[in-house]
Scaffold this motif. Structure first.
Motif, mmCIF file in Angstrom:
data_model
loop_
_atom_site.group_PDB
_atom_site.id
_atom_site.type_symbol
_atom_site.label_atom_id
_atom_site.label_comp_id
_atom_site.label_asym_id
_atom_site.label_seq_id
_atom_site.Cartn_x
_atom_site.Cartn_y
_atom_site.Cartn_z
ATOM 1 N N GLY A 1 0.845 -1.193 0.000
ATOM 2 C CA GLY A 1 0.000 0.000 0.000
ATOM 3 C C GLY A 1 0.876 1.237 0.000
ATOM 4 N N ALA A 2 1.504 1.495 1.152
ATOM 5 C CA ALA A 2 2.350 2.678 1.297
ATOM 6 C C ALA A 2 3.656 2.559 0.535
ATOM 7 N N VAL A 3 4.239 1.371 0.551
ATOM 8 C CA VAL A 3 5.560 1.149 -0.055
ATOM 9 C C VAL A 3 5.615 -0.246 -0.658
ATOM 10 N N PHE A 4 6.274 -0.354 -1.800
ATOM 11 C CA PHE A 4 6.612 -1.673 -2.325
ATOM 12 C C PHE A 4 7.876 -1.546 -3.168
ATOM 13 N N CYS A 5 8.780 -2.510 -2.997
ATOM 14 C CA CYS A 5 10.032 -2.526 -3.740
ATOM 15 C C CYS A 5 10.266 -3.904 -4.337
ATOM 16 N N ALA B 1 7.808 2.002 -5.352
ATOM 17 C CA ALA B 1 6.790 3.051 -5.336
ATOM 18 C C ALA B 1 6.379 3.327 -3.901
ATOM 19 N N CYS B 2 5.873 4.539 -3.667
ATOM 20 C CA CYS B 2 5.337 4.889 -2.359
ATOM 21 C C CYS B 2 4.156 5.822 -2.537
ATOM 22 N N ALA B 3 3.395 5.980 -1.463
ATOM 23 C CA ALA B 3 2.121 6.707 -1.541
ATOM 24 C C ALA B 3 1.997 7.725 -0.422
ATOM 25 N N VAL C 1 4.405 -0.938 -9.129
ATOM 26 C CA VAL C 1 5.567 -1.778 -9.441
ATOM 27 C C VAL C 1 5.198 -2.830 -10.486
ATOM 28 N N GLU C 2 4.004 -3.393 -10.369
ATOM 29 C CA GLU C 2 3.581 -4.382 -11.365
ATOM 30 C C GLU C 2 3.368 -3.736 -12.740
ATOM 31 N N LEU D 1 4.513 8.182 -5.959
ATOM 32 C CA LEU D 1 5.877 8.472 -6.371
ATOM 33 C C LEU D 1 6.550 7.143 -6.692
ATOM 34 N N ALA D 2 7.301 7.087 -7.787
ATOM 35 C CA ALA D 2 7.921 5.828 -8.192
ATOM 36 C C ALA D 2 9.287 6.065 -8.817
ATOM 37 N N ILE D 3 10.112 5.036 -8.752
ATOM 38 C CA ILE D 3 11.429 5.072 -9.382
ATOM 39 C C ILE D 3 11.733 3.678 -9.927
ATOM 40 N N ASN D 4 12.336 3.616 -11.101
ATOM 41 C CA ASN D 4 12.743 2.311 -11.620
ATOM 42 C C ASN D 4 14.245 2.115 -11.433
ATOM 43 N N LYS D 5 14.724 0.961 -11.848
ATOM 44 C CA LYS D 5 16.124 0.631 -11.606
ATOM 45 C C LYS D 5 17.097 1.468 -12.428
ATOM 46 N N LYS D 6 16.594 2.138 -13.454
ATOM 47 C CA LYS D 6 17.432 3.037 -14.238
ATOM 48 C C LYS D 6 17.580 4.400 -13.576
#
Length: 309
Positions: A209-213, A220-222, A239-240, A273-278
């Motif tokens: 919900g709040a965070v997933f890595c 991503a976070c919320a 993330v999915e 808010l999200a970030i990818n591995k790049k």
């Protein structure tokens, strides 16, 4: 089949190696205007190299700030006058720790990390969480500041529960970081909605919900009204979406649209808010006013997010 598995594994290792070369410099991002938090987290990553250390250090700053009325010390209490805290943390290996309904401990993010590292559990709550924290050497203290007490006394005159959008342009703090090895970690900490019902827990301690890595993809976070983040498991969903090929920006927008379409937009705010591995970053919210902070290459910047409304 063994050959195929070997080739798939070799391919993943190749991707990981490419990511590490592309991201020799750490990156840390946080919801809202949190320059001090991201700078502290960035400095910690430079010191230890670890993304997990960075997001924990970044959360410490607002948790200890008595002027921050939505996180930690100085957070607005519930309707009974109790400051109750929620937090979670997740590393690149999928390990996670979470604490809910915790009272009297200034740094719930560190209690969450201790749960992750020192127990077989993911989440502890309430009195049990406090007992664990005290056993680990955390100090108990009164987190209700005079400023927050006065706000609560004023609220009791009407006693109307009414979530505020972009309250003072900050809310729950969520953080994501890439460490020196390119690994990802995330964290979230909050005192929850002001004057909530005693016992209410939002999305902030909910993994997914709040965070997933996911170290193969990103994180991503919320922030915002947690009930709607919980109902759609927003961070996991983002993330999915990224795993399916979306950019972080596209994934955040798709997750917001999941809420808007399903719940027929009301007067509340959710921001992702999200970030990818790049190292690519995305941010999106339902209403205008959501911002995020990024520190990379030694520089810190606050950026206004795009929004649905």
């Amino acid at each position: 089949m063994r050959r195929r598995s070997f080739l798939q594994t070799a391919g993943l290792l190749g991707v990981a190696s490419t990511v590490n070369i592309q991201n020799p410099e750490p990156i840390i991002i946080a919801t809202w205007k949190n320059e001090a938090g991201t700078k502290a987290g960035y400095d910690k990553i430079l010191q230890t190299g670890k993304a997990l250390d960075g997001v924990e250090a970044g959360a410490w700053v607002p948790e200890a700030n008595p002027e921050e009325t939505t996180v930690g010390y100085g957070g607005y209490p519930d309707r009974d006058g109790h400051v109750t805290l929620d937090a979670c943390i997740m590393d690149h290996l999928g390990n996670a720790g979470s604490v809910t309904f915790l009272e009297g401990i200034m740094h719930p993010i560190s209690v969450a990390r201790a749960i992750m590292e020192k127990t077989p559990h993911v989440m502890l709550s309430g009195e049990g969480a406090l007992q664990f924290a005290l056993a680990q050497g955390f100090k108990q203290q009164d987190l209700l500041t005079e400023k927050s007490r006065k706000a609560w006394e004023e609220w009791k005159k009407v006693a109307k529960y009414e979530p505020k959008v972009n309250i003072e342009r900050h809310d729950t703090i969520g953080l994501l970081a890439l460490g020196k090895a390119g690994e990802i970690a995330g964290a979230c900490s909050t005192s929850g909605m002001a004057f909530k019902m005693h016992g209410r827990v939002g999305d902030s301690p909910i993994i997914g919900g709040a965070v997933f890595c996911d170290d193969e993809v990103g994180g991503a976070c919320a922030t915002g009204l947690g009930e709607f983040v919980m109902k759609t498991l927003g961070s996991f969903l983002i993330v999915e979406f990224m795993r399916q090929g979306m950019t972080p920006q596209q994934a955040c927008e798709a997750a917001i649209m999941r809420i808007v379409k399903r719940y027929k937009y009301q007067e509340f705010q959710v921001g992702y808010l999200a970030i990818n591995k790049k190292g690519d970053v995305g941010a999106y919210s339902i209403q205008k006013g959501f911002s995020y902070t990024i520190t990379k290459n030694g520089k810190t910047q606050v950026i206004e997010s795009a929004s649905y409304m």
